[in-house]
Design a protein around this motif. Structure first.
Motif, PDB file in Angstrom:
ATOM      1  N   ARG A  11      13.978 -24.372  13.325  1.00  0.00           N
ATOM      2  CA  ARG A  11      13.218 -23.729  14.411  1.00  0.00           C
ATOM      3  C   ARG A  11      14.173 -23.254  15.504  1.00  0.00           C
ATOM      4  O   ARG A  11      15.350 -23.605  15.506  1.00  0.00           O
ATOM      5  CB  ARG A  11      12.245 -24.751  15.047  1.00  0.00           C
ATOM      6  N   HIS A  35      10.672 -31.039   9.716  1.00  0.00           N
ATOM      7  CA  HIS A  35       9.849 -29.861   9.411  1.00  0.00           C
ATOM      8  C   HIS A  35      10.398 -29.089   8.212  1.00  0.00           C
ATOM      9  O   HIS A  35      10.982 -28.001   8.353  1.00  0.00           O
ATOM     10  CB  HIS A  35       9.734 -28.955  10.644  1.00  0.00           C
ATOM     11  N   ASP A  59      18.652 -36.656   9.288  1.00  0.00           N
ATOM     12  CA  ASP A  59      18.652 -36.975  10.719  1.00  0.00           C
ATOM     13  C   ASP A  59      20.123 -37.079  11.118  1.00  0.00           C
ATOM     14  O   ASP A  59      20.856 -37.917  10.577  1.00  0.00           O
ATOM     15  CB  ASP A  59      17.910 -38.309  10.920  1.00  0.00           C
ATOM     16  N   ASN A  86      23.861 -27.914  16.604  1.00  0.00           N
ATOM     17  CA  ASN A  86      22.765 -27.385  17.418  1.00  0.00           C
ATOM     18  C   ASN A  86      21.609 -28.373  17.607  1.00  0.00           C
ATOM     19  O   ASN A  86      20.954 -28.342  18.645  1.00  0.00           O
ATOM     20  CB  ASN A  86      22.244 -26.100  16.752  1.00  0.00           C
ATOM     21  N   GLY A  88      19.008 -30.922  18.632  1.00  0.00           N
ATOM     22  CA  GLY A  88      18.926 -31.657  19.887  1.00  0.00           C
ATOM     23  C   GLY A  88      17.481 -31.931  20.255  1.00  0.00           C
ATOM     24  O   GLY A  88      16.560 -31.287  19.730  1.00  0.00           O
ATOM     25  N   ALA A 137      25.576 -26.829  24.038  1.00  0.00           N
ATOM     26  CA  ALA A 137      25.405 -27.672  25.230  1.00  0.00           C
ATOM     27  C   ALA A 137      24.116 -27.253  25.934  1.00  0.00           C
ATOM     28  O   ALA A 137      23.094 -26.985  25.295  1.00  0.00           O
ATOM     29  CB  ALA A 137      26.629 -27.534  26.124  1.00  0.00           C
ATOM     30  N   LYS A 155      24.902 -33.482  27.290  1.00  0.00           N
ATOM     31  CA  LYS A 155      25.378 -32.096  27.198  1.00  0.00           C
ATOM     32  C   LYS A 155      26.708 -31.927  27.924  1.00  0.00           C
ATOM     33  O   LYS A 155      27.564 -31.145  27.484  1.00  0.00           O
ATOM     34  CB  LYS A 155      24.312 -31.135  27.736  1.00  0.00           C
ATOM     35  N   GLY A 182      20.739 -21.273  28.940  1.00  0.00           N
ATOM     36  CA  GLY A 182      19.822 -21.549  30.045  1.00  0.00           C
ATOM     37  C   GLY A 182      18.448 -21.843  29.468  1.00  0.00           C
ATOM     38  O   GLY A 182      18.348 -22.518  28.442  1.00  0.00           O
ATOM     39  N   MET A 188      11.102 -26.414  22.416  1.00  0.00           N
ATOM     40  CA  MET A 188      11.593 -27.413  23.377  1.00  0.00           C
ATOM     41  C   MET A 188      10.980 -27.209  24.755  1.00  0.00           C
ATOM     42  O   MET A 188      10.834 -28.143  25.529  1.00  0.00           O
ATOM     43  CB  MET A 188      13.132 -27.345  23.454  1.00  0.00           C
TER      44      MET A 188
HETATM   45  P1  NAP Z   1      13.713 -26.899  19.131  1.00  0.00           P
HETATM   46  O1  NAP Z   1      13.059 -25.574  19.058  1.00  0.00           O
HETATM   47  O2  NAP Z   1      12.975 -28.065  19.671  1.00  0.00           O
HETATM   48  O3  NAP Z   1      14.275 -27.258  17.658  1.00  0.00           O
HETATM   49  C1  NAP Z   1      14.989 -28.440  17.492  1.00  0.00           C
HETATM   50  C2  NAP Z   1      15.653 -28.408  16.139  1.00  0.00           C
HETATM   51  O4  NAP Z   1      16.469 -29.591  16.017  1.00  0.00           O
HETATM   52  C3  NAP Z   1      14.670 -28.453  15.000  1.00  0.00           C
HETATM   53  O5  NAP Z   1      15.196 -27.714  13.919  1.00  0.00           O
HETATM   54  C4  NAP Z   1      14.616 -29.944  14.652  1.00  0.00           C
HETATM   55  O6  NAP Z   1      14.271 -30.202  13.282  1.00  0.00           O
HETATM   56  C5  NAP Z   1      16.058 -30.321  14.878  1.00  0.00           C
HETATM   57  N1  NAP Z   1      16.267 -31.749  15.127  1.00  0.00           N
HETATM   58  C6  NAP Z   1      15.784 -32.495  16.146  1.00  0.00           C
HETATM   59  N2  NAP Z   1      16.234 -33.762  16.025  1.00  0.00           N
HETATM   60  C7  NAP Z   1      16.999 -33.808  14.915  1.00  0.00           C
HETATM   61  C8  NAP Z   1      17.718 -34.816  14.250  1.00  0.00           C
HETATM   62  N3  NAP Z   1      17.763 -36.082  14.718  1.00  0.00           N
HETATM   63  N4  NAP Z   1      18.399 -34.511  13.122  1.00  0.00           N
HETATM   64  C9  NAP Z   1      18.369 -33.243  12.617  1.00  0.00           C
HETATM   65  N5  NAP Z   1      17.696 -32.235  13.212  1.00  0.00           N
HETATM   66  C10 NAP Z   1      17.020 -32.524  14.335  1.00  0.00           C
HETATM   67  O7  NAP Z   1      15.065 -26.837  20.010  1.00  0.00           O
HETATM   68  P2  NAP Z   1      15.863 -25.584  20.606  1.00  0.00           P
HETATM   69  O8  NAP Z   1      15.256 -25.235  21.912  1.00  0.00           O
HETATM   70  O9  NAP Z   1      16.058 -24.551  19.562  1.00  0.00           O
HETATM   71  O10 NAP Z   1      17.258 -26.300  20.938  1.00  0.00           O
HETATM   72  C11 NAP Z   1      18.384 -26.199  20.098  1.00  0.00           C
HETATM   73  C12 NAP Z   1      19.585 -26.714  20.870  1.00  0.00           C
HETATM   74  O11 NAP Z   1      19.763 -25.945  22.069  1.00  0.00           O
HETATM   75  C13 NAP Z   1      19.464 -28.159  21.334  1.00  0.00           C
HETATM   76  O12 NAP Z   1      20.709 -28.798  21.261  1.00  0.00           O
HETATM   77  C14 NAP Z   1      19.045 -28.021  22.792  1.00  0.00           C
HETATM   78  O13 NAP Z   1      19.400 -29.148  23.550  1.00  0.00           O
HETATM   79  C15 NAP Z   1      19.822 -26.795  23.193  1.00  0.00           C
HETATM   80  N6  NAP Z   1      19.273 -26.102  24.338  1.00  0.00           N
HETATM   81  C16 NAP Z   1      18.027 -25.585  24.343  1.00  0.00           C
HETATM   82  C17 NAP Z   1      17.561 -24.929  25.477  1.00  0.00           C
HETATM   83  C18 NAP Z   1      16.195 -24.329  25.549  1.00  0.00           C
HETATM   84  O14 NAP Z   1      15.792 -23.896  26.646  1.00  0.00           O
HETATM   85  N7  NAP Z   1      15.432 -24.265  24.467  1.00  0.00           N
HETATM   86  C19 NAP Z   1      18.375 -24.808  26.606  1.00  0.00           C
HETATM   87  C20 NAP Z   1      19.652 -25.355  26.564  1.00  0.00           C
HETATM   88  C21 NAP Z   1      20.094 -25.992  25.435  1.00  0.00           C
HETATM   89  P3  NAP Z   1      12.692 -30.362  12.814  1.00  0.00           P
HETATM   90  O15 NAP Z   1      12.113 -28.979  12.869  1.00  0.00           O
HETATM   91  O16 NAP Z   1      12.758 -30.909  11.450  1.00  0.00           O
HETATM   92  O17 NAP Z   1      12.061 -31.280  13.822  1.00  0.00           O
END
Ligand code: NAP
Length: 242
Positions: A11, A35, A59, A86, A88, A137, A155, A182, A188
């Motif tokens: 995702r 998922h 995991d 990635n 998180g 991060a 992070k 950002g 998330m």
């Molecule tokens: P997301 O849409 O919530 O997707 C999270 C992804 O991580 C999913 O594919 C999930 O797998 C996987 N995941 C979660 N826990 C895991 C584990 N223990 N082992 C393996 N896979 C795991 O998150 P996102 O917003 O794309 O975020 C991706 C990265 O960007 C993260 O590191 C987050 O901290 C960082 N980030 C995000 C934002 C933001 O605004 N979205 C901003 C700054 C940084 P499942 O689908 O199987 O659950």
């Protein structure tokens, strides 16, 4: 064909990165935790445009699951040339209200998991004198966020991990960089209200929040030969908000 592993690519940002890397010609290992259908859908989308992708469950905080997954990837797609750390999870709340277990499990996924994956990918990269590691991060790791203290600390740790690892692995022909997003429109942030999102847009010089593709394209650039002299850097993709 070289192989890229993107953790948490069922995702959001990871899925966008997986598609961009597949477009660059990498066979992509699409990792997910729970998922499975979403991960398979990402693989199908990649195959539909002629790319190569396969889904792998693990995991990233589970060492045995990681050993199994890295072995499966090597058998099915070959040695990992590009690792995108990635996966998180976020947690919003006061530090003193978190259980010790919640603090540990958040740190295990957001910081330790990247180290555990990297440790497993690096030996083959050193052997080939070729590899790219991209850690994800967050702007909160750069400036800190109230009510996201453990997440912010993890992070910030990812940024330190990136800078140190770039120095350690540079002589082995491996580049290590960090992308610091950002606010990005993914699951998330699904709990943010429309009002909060529009306030965030107003606070952002580019007047919008980011898309997964904004970050995915930056990840693909860092993986490409065009970034061959870039290592140890933190590339912020945040619309100018910090
Ligand atoms: P997301 O849409 O919530 O997707 C999270 C992804 O991580 C999913 O594919 C999930 O797998 C996987 N995941 C979660 N826990 C895991 C584990 N223990 N082992 C393996 N896979 C795991 O998150 P996102 O917003 O794309 O975020 C991706 C990265 O960007 C993260 O590191 C987050 O901290 C960082 N980030 C995000 C934002 C933001 O605004 N979205 C901003 C700054 C940084 P499942 O689908 O199987 O659950």
């Amino acid at each position: 064909m070289k192989t890229a592993l993107v953790t948490g690519s069922s995702r959001g940002i990871g899925a966008a990165a997986a598609k961009e890397l597949a477009r660059l010609g990498y066979a992509v290992a699409v990792n997910y935790k729970s998922h499975c259908e979403a991960a398979e859908a990402v693989c199908k989308e990649i195959r539909d445009f002629g790319g190569v992708a396969e889904a792998f469950q693990a995991d990233i905080s589970d060492t045995e699951a990681l050993d199994r997954m890295f072995s499966e990837i090597k058998t099915d797609l070959g040695e990992v040339s590009v690792l995108v750390n990635n996966a998180g999870v976020s947690y919003i709340g006061l530090l003193q209200d978190m259980s010790d277990e919640e603090i540990k499990s958040l740190s295990d996924v957001n910081l330790l998991g990247a180290m555990l994956c990297t440790k497993r990918a690096v030996p083959d990269m050193i052997k080939r004198h070729d590899g790219v590691i991209i850690n994800i991060a967050s702007m909160w790791g750069e400036v800190g966020a109230s009510c996201e203290v453990v997440y912010s600390a993890c992070k910030a740790g990812i940024i330190g991990f990136t800078k140190a690892l770039a120095k350690e692995l540079g002589p082995s022909g491996i580049r290590v960089n960090c992308v610091s997003p950002g606010v990005i429109d993914t699951d998330m942030n699904s709990e943010l209200t429309d009002k909060t999102i529009s306030e965030l847009c107003e606070e952002t010089p580019l007047l919008r929040i980011g898309t997964p593709a904004d970050v995915g394209k930056t990840i693909a650039f860092l993986a490409s030969e065009e970034a061959s002299f870039i290592t140890g850097q933190v590339i912020s993709v945040n619309g100018g908000i910090i």
